[in-house]
Design a protein around this motif. Structure first.
Motif, PDB file in Angstrom:
ATOM      1  N   PRO A  81       0.828  -1.205   0.000  1.00 12.46           N
ATOM      2  CA  PRO A  81       0.000   0.000   0.000  1.00 12.46           C
ATOM      3  C   PRO A  81       0.863   1.256   0.000  1.00 12.46           C
ATOM      4  O   PRO A  81       2.059   1.212   0.322  1.00 12.46           O
ATOM      5  N   ALA A  82       0.266   2.369  -0.377  1.00 12.47           N
ATOM      6  CA  ALA A  82       0.973   3.648  -0.346  1.00 12.47           C
ATOM      7  C   ALA A  82       1.219   4.065   1.097  1.00 12.47           C
ATOM      8  O   ALA A  82       0.496   3.650   2.018  1.00 12.47           O
ATOM      9  N   PRO A  83       2.230   4.875   1.360  1.00 17.13           N
ATOM     10  CA  PRO A  83       2.500   5.348   2.722  1.00 17.13           C
ATOM     11  C   PRO A  83       1.276   6.038   3.331  1.00 17.13           C
ATOM     12  O   PRO A  83       0.580   6.814   2.657  1.00 17.13           O
ATOM     13  N   GLU A  84       1.034   5.764   4.590  1.00 14.73           N
ATOM     14  CA  GLU A  84      -0.138   6.338   5.264  1.00 14.73           C
ATOM     15  C   GLU A  84       0.018   7.823   5.547  1.00 14.73           C
ATOM     16  O   GLU A  84      -0.965   8.540   5.711  1.00 14.73           O
ATOM     17  N   ASP A  85       1.280   8.303   5.613  1.00 14.88           N
ATOM     18  CA  ASP A  85       1.504   9.687   6.023  1.00 14.88           C
ATOM     19  C   ASP A  85       1.521  10.671   4.859  1.00 14.88           C
ATOM     20  O   ASP A  85       1.949  11.820   5.022  1.00 14.88           O
ATOM     21  N   LEU A  86       1.073  10.259   3.674  1.00 14.02           N
ATOM     22  CA  LEU A  86       1.012  11.186   2.555  1.00 14.02           C
ATOM     23  C   LEU A  86       0.057  12.340   2.858  1.00 14.02           C
ATOM     24  O   LEU A  86      -1.022  12.134   3.421  1.00 14.02           O
ATOM     25  N   THR A  87       0.446  13.526   2.488  1.00 14.86           N
ATOM     26  CA  THR A  87      -0.423  14.693   2.683  1.00 14.86           C
ATOM     27  C   THR A  87      -1.102  15.070   1.365  1.00 14.86           C
ATOM     28  O   THR A  87      -0.698  14.619   0.285  1.00 14.86           O
ATOM     29  N   ASP A  88      -2.106  15.900   1.458  1.00 14.21           N
ATOM     30  CA  ASP A  88      -2.806  16.435   0.285  1.00 14.21           C
ATOM     31  C   ASP A  88      -3.384  15.350  -0.610  1.00 14.21           C
ATOM     32  O   ASP A  88      -3.443  15.507  -1.835  1.00 14.21           O
ATOM     33  N   VAL A  89      -3.803  14.231  -0.011  1.00  8.93           N
ATOM     34  CA  VAL A  89      -4.445  13.171  -0.778  1.00  8.93           C
ATOM     35  C   VAL A  89      -5.916  13.524  -0.961  1.00  8.93           C
ATOM     36  O   VAL A  89      -6.681  13.607   0.011  1.00  8.93           O
ATOM     37  N   VAL A  90      -6.329  13.754  -2.188  1.00  8.34           N
ATOM     38  CA  VAL A  90      -7.718  14.131  -2.461  1.00  8.34           C
ATOM     39  C   VAL A  90      -8.566  12.912  -2.810  1.00  8.34           C
ATOM     40  O   VAL A  90      -9.800  12.984  -2.776  1.00  8.34           O
ATOM     41  N   ARG A  91      -7.900  11.800  -3.148  1.00  5.41           N
ATOM     42  CA  ARG A  91      -8.655  10.589  -3.478  1.00  5.41           C
ATOM     43  C   ARG A  91      -7.757   9.378  -3.266  1.00  5.41           C
ATOM     44  O   ARG A  91      -6.597   9.381  -3.678  1.00  5.41           O
ATOM     45  N   ARG A  92      -8.288   8.372  -2.608  1.00  3.96           N
ATOM     46  CA  ARG A  92      -7.567   7.122  -2.382  1.00  3.96           C
ATOM     47  C   ARG A  92      -8.449   5.981  -2.893  1.00  3.96           C
ATOM     48  O   ARG A  92      -9.580   5.806  -2.430  1.00  3.96           O
ATOM     49  N   ILE A  93      -7.949   5.219  -3.872  1.00  4.66           N
ATOM     50  CA  ILE A  93      -8.731   4.169  -4.532  1.00  4.66           C
ATOM     51  C   ILE A  93      -8.205   2.815  -4.109  1.00  4.66           C
ATOM     52  O   ILE A  93      -7.003   2.530  -4.233  1.00  4.66           O
ATOM     53  N   ASP A  94      -9.107   1.966  -3.600  1.00  2.59           N
ATOM     54  CA  ASP A  94      -8.759   0.586  -3.289  1.00  2.59           C
ATOM     55  C   ASP A  94      -8.867  -0.229  -4.580  1.00  2.59           C
ATOM     56  O   ASP A  94      -9.964  -0.462  -5.086  1.00  2.59           O
ATOM     57  N   GLY A  95      -7.724  -0.655  -5.096  1.00  2.00           N
ATOM     58  CA  GLY A  95      -7.708  -1.357  -6.376  1.00  2.00           C
ATOM     59  C   GLY A  95      -7.749  -2.867  -6.252  1.00  2.00           C
ATOM     60  O   GLY A  95      -7.335  -3.565  -7.199  1.00  2.00           O
ATOM     61  N   SER A  96      -8.237  -3.386  -5.158  1.00  2.00           N
ATOM     62  CA  SER A  96      -8.320  -4.845  -4.996  1.00  2.00           C
ATOM     63  C   SER A  96      -9.064  -5.466  -6.171  1.00  2.00           C
ATOM     64  O   SER A  96     -10.112  -4.966  -6.599  1.00  2.00           O
ATOM     65  N   GLY A  97      -8.505  -6.579  -6.687  1.00  2.86           N
ATOM     66  CA  GLY A  97      -9.139  -7.252  -7.822  1.00  2.86           C
ATOM     67  C   GLY A  97      -8.876  -6.595  -9.158  1.00  2.86           C
ATOM     68  O   GLY A  97      -9.524  -6.930 -10.149  1.00  2.86           O
ATOM     69  N   HIS A  98      -7.915  -5.669  -9.201  1.00  2.43           N
ATOM     70  CA  HIS A  98      -7.634  -4.932 -10.425  1.00  2.43           C
ATOM     71  C   HIS A  98      -6.170  -5.086 -10.840  1.00  2.43           C
ATOM     72  O   HIS A  98      -5.310  -5.445 -10.032  1.00  2.43           O
ATOM     73  N   LEU A  99      -5.918  -4.768 -12.106  1.00  2.00           N
ATOM     74  CA  LEU A  99      -4.575  -4.645 -12.653  1.00  2.00           C
ATOM     75  C   LEU A  99      -4.381  -3.201 -13.095  1.00  2.00           C
ATOM     76  O   LEU A  99      -5.214  -2.653 -13.831  1.00  2.00           O
ATOM     77  N   LEU A 100      -3.290  -2.591 -12.659  1.00  2.00           N
ATOM     78  CA  LEU A 100      -2.959  -1.228 -13.045  1.00  2.00           C
ATOM     79  C   LEU A 100      -1.831  -1.272 -14.077  1.00  2.00           C
ATOM     80  O   LEU A 100      -0.792  -1.900 -13.842  1.00  2.00           O
ATOM     81  N   THR A 101      -2.048  -0.622 -15.217  1.00  2.00           N
ATOM     82  CA  THR A 101      -1.046  -0.584 -16.285  1.00  2.00           C
ATOM     83  C   THR A 101      -0.903   0.851 -16.783  1.00  2.00           C
ATOM     84  O   THR A 101      -1.757   1.703 -16.513  1.00  2.00           O
ATOM     85  N   PRO A 102       0.150   1.125 -17.547  1.00  2.00           N
ATOM     86  CA  PRO A 102       0.148   2.385 -18.290  1.00  2.00           C
ATOM     87  C   PRO A 102      -1.051   2.423 -19.226  1.00  2.00           C
ATOM     88  O   PRO A 102      -1.558   1.379 -19.651  1.00  2.00           O
ATOM     89  N   GLY A 103      -1.509   3.622 -19.563  1.00  2.00           N
ATOM     90  CA  GLY A 103      -2.543   3.725 -20.579  1.00  2.00           C
ATOM     91  C   GLY A 103      -2.035   3.205 -21.905  1.00  2.00           C
ATOM     92  O   GLY A 103      -0.838   3.273 -22.205  1.00  2.00           O
ATOM     93  N   LEU A 104      -2.929   2.653 -22.707  1.00  2.00           N
ATOM     94  CA  LEU A 104      -2.547   2.131 -24.011  1.00  2.00           C
ATOM     95  C   LEU A 104      -2.268   3.282 -24.984  1.00  2.00           C
ATOM     96  O   LEU A 104      -2.813   4.379 -24.846  1.00  2.00           O
TER      97      LEU A 104
END
Length: 468
Positions: free
Chosen positions: A42-65
């Motif tokens: 997971p991303a570090p918990e202490d990140l500041t200025d996070v406007v959106r946090r997405i739980d990507g469980s069950g997903h694959l993240l890739t560069p855009g095609l």
């Protein structure tokens, strides 16, 4: 500290970096227009200025095609000339295409762009080469549609100057003068091209093909492009008929003709390249010339099987392309991942032709390299532009495939949960967020019917339902 961070975590990550780094469960942090970090867990918990946090469980993240070849205007002539080879297909459709105008091209571009975005494309090119007199700003219509959609865009100003009376394939009324084409191309570059690192719009120079342009236009276009610092694009070695044409007219193969006119180099990419000899492939590798591989379109017009495994082994940059929707009615690049993998296994290398990861690389980093944007996009790495796709791979059609990359490439088209371009959402939960899909459907249908009417065609009526 950078503001407006977006975090995607708990998903499989295929970075497509040089080392092919993957994380079974990882994260990506986006800050503004760029990727700030990518890593395991997971991303570090202490990140500041996070406007959106997405739980990507069950997903694959890739560069855009990255789509490396297209003709947007053809969206409104889909389903025609269904059983033709390339030359007959072209001669059937040229009379329709010479009746297009600005509203038609804008609508067709919207349809093409929508299909691309919904299949995970963040960067696309377009090759527009038909400019009827008095039709309006056709290149600008596509550029406007891409800006509305929010995709990164590399349009190419195409041209044809050799009609049937001069031994070319297109009818005379479909071509421009050599001087007129060059002047219009230079004007398009001066008006539209943005070379900045975060550019959403870069223009290229693209005489259409060896059988529709003069050698003078090829030479002068190459000189113009290099003087302006922009890339070059055309069709090459697409069919046996093209090779016969070049040998008869010039005494050379298509690759020999293109090299003689300055059309090989690291700033050039060719569409199709189906009929390539060993010496052709060696010339592309030696010069860094790129290839847009369009497997579905090649099959649609029976052009043949490109030697993609041999090109990759030689070091030729290869990306994937949809091609115009009149020769690929599906219109989505996501489908080309699967088709490229499977069709190439029909060739001499059989099951050793391509792997799922090689194919995904062609659709991402390979395409970025072909378009000259490999330093900016094509992989999930710190500092690169925030162009990425989040695919759902735990549903009915994918959940029993343990390897998420195989699920994406071998499997059915994966639902797209999120598509970011330049850090901004373009698709969410399988739907466009920047434009209205129903409006595009209505508009493209109306413009297709208007074009058919102008061309004297009667739109087919659906068959009458019969009682069971």
């Amino acid at each position: 500290m950078p503001a407006n961070r977006l975090v995607i975590e708990n998903c499989a990550v295929a970075t497509m970096d040089t080392d092919g780094t993957e994380y079974a469960s990882g994260h990506v942090v986006v800050a503004g227009h760029r990727i700030e970090s990518a890593g395991p867990g997971p991303a570090p918990e202490d990140l500041t200025d996070v406007v959106r946090r997405i739980d990507g469980s069950g997903h694959l993240l890739t560069p855009g095609l990255v789509n490396t070849h297209h003709h947007f205007y053809q969206w409104i002539t889909r389903g025609l000339a269904q059983d033709c080879g390339l030359f007959d297909w072209l001669t059937t459709l040229y009379p329709l295409w010479t009746r297009i105008d600005e509203p038609m091209v804008h609508a067709a571009a919207q349809g093409s762009l929508a299909a691309l975005a919904l299949s995970g494309v963040t960067t696309t090119t377009d090759h527009h080469y038909v400019f009827p007199r008095g039709a309006g700003d056709l290149l600008g219509a596509g550029i406007r549609a891409a800006a509305e959609m929010g995709l990164r865009f590399s349009p190419t100003r195409g041209s044809m100057d050799r009609g049937a009376s001069d031994g070319g394939l297109p009818p005379d009324f479909a071509v421009e003068s050599t001087e007129g084409a060059l002047l219009a191309t230079e004007a398009a570059i001066d008006r539209w091209h943005d070379p900045s690192p975060e550019s959403m719009l870069r223009v290229g120079v693209a005489p259409c093909s060896p059988f529709s342009v003069s050698s003078e236009l090829l030479r002068s276009a190459a000189t113009l492009a290099r003087a302006k610092g922009v890339r070059l694009h055309t069709h090459g070695s697409e069919t046996v008929e093209e090779e016969e044409h070049c040998r008869e007219r010039y005494g050379m193969t298509p690759t020999e003709l293109l090299e003689s006119t300055g059309w090989l180099g690291p700033d050039v990419w060719m569409a199709h390249c189906v009929h390539m000899t060993d010496s052709d492939i060696a010339a592309f590798a030696r010069t860094g010339t790129g290839v847009a591989h369009c497997p579905s379109s090649n099959a649609r017009v029976a052009a043949g099987l490109a030697r993609v495994p041999d090109m990759l082994a030689a070091g030729v940059p290869v990306g994937l392309g949809v091609d115009g929707a009149a020769s690929n009615e599906y219109g989505q690049l996501g489908a080309e991942l699967r088709n490229a993998l499977l069709i190439n296994r029909l060739g001499s290398h059989r099951e050793k032709s391509l792997t799922a990861r090689q194919t995904l690389r062609m659709g991402t980093m390979g395409g970025a390299q072909v378009l000259g944007r490999q330093e900016e996009t094509g992989s999930l790495e710190s500092g690169k532009l925030a162009d990425l796709a989040l695919w759902k791979v735990d549903g009915l059609l994918h959940s029993s495939i343990a390897d998420p990359v195989a699920a994406l490439v071998f499997g059915a088209p994966a639902p797209l949960t999120l598509l970011l371009v330049n850090g901004s959402p373009v698709v969410e939960d399988g739907h466009l967020v920047t434009v209205d899909e129903d409006t595009i459907a209505r508009t493209t249908r109306a413009q297709a019917r208007r074009l058919a009417s102008l061309a004297g065609l009667t739109p087919p009526t659906p068959p009458t339902a019969r009682p069971v």
